[in-house]
Design an enzyme around this catalytic site. Sequence first.
Site, PDB file in Angstrom:
ATOM      1  N   HIS A  43      22.618  49.387  33.275  1.00 23.31           N
ATOM      2  CA  HIS A  43      22.997  49.482  34.681  1.00 23.31           C
ATOM      3  C   HIS A  43      23.970  48.364  35.028  1.00 23.31           C
ATOM      4  O   HIS A  43      24.092  47.386  34.301  1.00 23.31           O
ATOM      5  CB  HIS A  43      21.756  49.389  35.574  1.00 23.31           C
ATOM      6  CG  HIS A  43      21.106  48.039  35.503  1.00 23.31           C
ATOM      7  ND1 HIS A  43      20.195  47.717  34.519  1.00 23.31           N
ATOM      8  CD2 HIS A  43      21.277  46.922  36.253  1.00 23.31           C
ATOM      9  CE1 HIS A  43      19.820  46.457  34.687  1.00 23.31           C
ATOM     10  NE2 HIS A  43      20.464  45.942  35.716  1.00 23.31           N
ATOM     11  N   HIS A 128      29.784  44.052  35.488  1.00 28.85           N
ATOM     12  CA  HIS A 128      29.619  44.221  34.040  1.00 28.85           C
ATOM     13  C   HIS A 128      28.306  44.926  33.741  1.00 28.85           C
ATOM     14  O   HIS A 128      27.408  44.972  34.580  1.00 28.85           O
ATOM     15  CB  HIS A 128      29.621  42.848  33.351  1.00 28.85           C
ATOM     16  CG  HIS A 128      28.417  42.041  33.666  1.00 28.85           C
ATOM     17  ND1 HIS A 128      28.279  41.335  34.850  1.00 28.85           N
ATOM     18  CD2 HIS A 128      27.259  41.840  32.981  1.00 28.85           C
ATOM     19  CE1 HIS A 128      27.087  40.747  34.871  1.00 28.85           C
ATOM     20  NE2 HIS A 128      26.452  41.034  33.757  1.00 28.85           N
TER      21      HIS A 128
END
Length: 185
Positions: A43, A128
């Site tokens: 995620h 990220h």
Amino acid sequence: MSQVRAFLAIDLDDDLKPKIHKIIKEFKKTDARIKYVELANLHLTLKFFGEIDTNGLELLEEKIANVVSDFKPFDIKIRSCGAFPNNNHIKVIWIGIEDDSAIRELHDKLDKEFTLLGFDKDKKFSTHLTIGRMKAAKNKDKVKSTIEELGDVEIGEMKVTKISLKKSTLKPSGPVYEDLKVFEL
């Protein structure tokens, strides 16, 4: 008073996970001590809250819903590979997001609302996907060269249509994530 360990995230599309799995396999060849993120848990974190009082969840959900109502689904391009804090001192191995302006705008508006609830403002937000955490310096040079080889790797594109408020339960086998509430864009 009941507490829950919570964070807000964008889940990765399932069709992109095999490509990230290939990248993880490249890092596994280095035989370094890296704790990899389970593919199911990949995620992009928008905000980590830590331990929060469950009594405050409703207010938090209201703030998220209000901000999300101003956003439409948007596309992101997932590409590049790197390390935090840098390639010479590797703690976290990540996959990057190209042109993350929509995510940054969403994050900044959410973060502003969260500070009104008493949460600390994020000092430095970086879009990220964490794929692994380096546990020791063993074979660091091999890991560094793999990061450099994969520096410009193309993963693919996905449409962000929702964000999820998640509960994180830490277990010896690794964290278990559960959606508390999903917010559609």
